[in-house]
Design an enzyme around this catalytic site. Structure first.
Site, mmCIF file in Angstrom:
data_model
loop_
_atom_site.group_PDB
_atom_site.id
_atom_site.type_symbol
_atom_site.label_atom_id
_atom_site.label_comp_id
_atom_site.label_asym_id
_atom_site.label_seq_id
_atom_site.Cartn_x
_atom_site.Cartn_y
_atom_site.Cartn_z
ATOM 1 N N TYR A 90 48.457 105.191 -33.070
ATOM 2 C CA TYR A 90 48.472 106.192 -34.132
ATOM 3 C C TYR A 90 49.869 106.273 -34.758
ATOM 4 C CZ TYR A 90 43.942 108.019 -32.484
ATOM 5 O OH TYR A 90 42.623 108.157 -32.135
ATOM 6 N N ASN A 125 34.072 105.040 -27.354
ATOM 7 C CA ASN A 125 33.111 104.205 -28.080
ATOM 8 C C ASN A 125 32.434 103.168 -27.185
ATOM 9 O OD1 ASN A 125 33.899 105.262 -30.890
ATOM 10 N ND2 ASN A 125 35.846 104.521 -30.093
ATOM 11 N N SER A 162 35.895 112.660 -35.405
ATOM 12 C CA SER A 162 35.449 112.801 -36.804
ATOM 13 C C SER A 162 34.314 113.811 -36.921
ATOM 14 C CB SER A 162 35.027 111.455 -37.392
ATOM 15 O OG SER A 162 36.151 110.669 -37.705
ATOM 16 N N GLY A 215 30.499 110.216 -42.757
ATOM 17 C CA GLY A 215 30.138 108.944 -42.135
ATOM 18 C C GLY A 215 31.352 108.364 -41.457
ATOM 19 N N PHE A 268 34.766 107.573 -41.934
ATOM 20 C CA PHE A 268 35.971 107.764 -42.749
ATOM 21 C C PHE A 268 35.692 107.673 -44.255
ATOM 22 C CE2 PHE A 268 38.056 106.123 -38.766
ATOM 23 C CZ PHE A 268 38.593 107.343 -38.413
ATOM 24 N N ASN A 269 34.578 108.260 -44.694
ATOM 25 C CA ASN A 269 34.283 108.257 -46.129
ATOM 26 C C ASN A 269 34.194 109.678 -46.684
ATOM 27 O OD1 ASN A 269 31.946 108.836 -44.741
ATOM 28 N ND2 ASN A 269 30.604 107.586 -46.035
#
Length: 311
Positions: free
Chosen positions: A52, A152, A221, A226, A228-229
């Protein structure tokens, strides 16, 4: 703020976490205000990763520079970070050498003697579980890492690690929001041929798998529409959903962002919501959803309004 003992650990954890992936260019005052606001709301758990920021360990370094924690202050905060992504590729590396080097770099950047939780950052297709196990053993025995988890990962990927790794896998960080909910939707629509949500992805059943194995799901998120949109809150692309959110926010006398948080925290899996915002007001507003008592009707109405066809 709702708290619970994180399974597999002695950590008393809030169900809302402060994610710090966007603080690299913030001033010391900005970072101090952000963390102070989170602490005032009951959030004493921060999420980092070695990648990051603008440079390797950048956000970890900025966090430490801005806060300059005393030993007693450090003890009051749960610090989680992640390792496994190689920025220069990009690619993934769960080798013994990479994991050890990454943790050493995080310890220096964070100015601390231990990481409370280390997550493997996304799956490495070339993973050798024996190497991960050796790294985990050395990091634990040296006191440099207290607990371990993944991000993930599918059920079978976790099983593969657990074949060699002896420490509990205490967390799995997965993307989840009202509008991005395949880990929930698949279970509701299973075996319904006409429903797109019935398609089994990523091995299927990851949420139930984590519940069965005492692995805490950390939702990243939580306000993204969605991948990163853009956020769904206030978006013209989600008029029906925002109408429902605004009505429930008025009913419960909380900001709209609290409803988005509560949709996740209401789930009995006892998940944590990982905030990505650097706006203090949004942090405090989101925290108000920590223990909001949404009804089943509220929860399913939000799911329908997001476009999911509840059978």
């Amino acid at each position: 703020m709702k708290t619970f003992t994180l399974p597999g650990t002695e950590i008393i954890a809030p169900n809302v976490v402060l994610g710090l992936m966007r603080i690299a260019d913030k001033t010391d005052d900005d970072i101090q205000e952000l963390v102070r606001t989170a602490r005032d709301a009951g959030i004493d758990f921060v999420d980092h990763a070695d990648v990051y920021g603008n440079d390797l360990h950048d956000c970890e370094r900025r966090f430490a520079e801005a806060l300059r924690l005393t030993p007693s202050q450090r003890d009051e905060i749960t610090i989680q970070t992640k390792a496994g992504i190689v920025r220069e590729g990009p690619y993934f590396d769960f080798s013994y050498e990479h994991l050890i080097d990454s943790v050493e770099g995080s310890l220096r950047a964070l100015r601390t003697d231990r990481i409370d939780i280390l997550l493997l950052h996304r799956p490495d297709a070339l993973v050798e579980p024996e190497e991960v196990a050796r790294a985990f053993d050395d990091l634990e025995s040296s006191g440099k890492v207290r607990h371990f988890g993944v991000s993930n990962h599918t059920p079978r990927q976790i099983d593969l690690l657990r074949k060699s790794v002896r420490q509990p896998i205490v967390a799995n960080q997965l993307q989840l929001s009202i509008t991005h909910q395949p880990i929930i939707a698949q279970g509701i629509a299973a075996n319904m041929l006409d429903e797109q949500q019935s398609v089994t992805l990523d091995g299927g059943g990851i949420l139930d798998y984590c519940r069965l194995n005492d692995i805490t799901v950390q939702a990243w998120s939580p306000f993204q529409a969605g991948f990163f949109n853009g956020v769904f809150l206030g978006s013209p692309d989600y008029p029906e959903l925002n109408t429902v959110i605004d009505r429930l926010a008025a009913q419960y006398e909380v900001p709209a962002i609290a409803i988005a948080t509560a949709w996740i925290t209401r789930h009995p899996a006892q998940m944590q919501v990982v905030l990505g915002t650097t706006t203090p007001d949004r942090v405090s507003g989101a925290a108000e959803g920590s223990d909001l008592p949404l009804t089943r009707a509220d929860w399913y109405e939000l799911l329908r309004a997001a476009g999911y066809r509840v059978p």
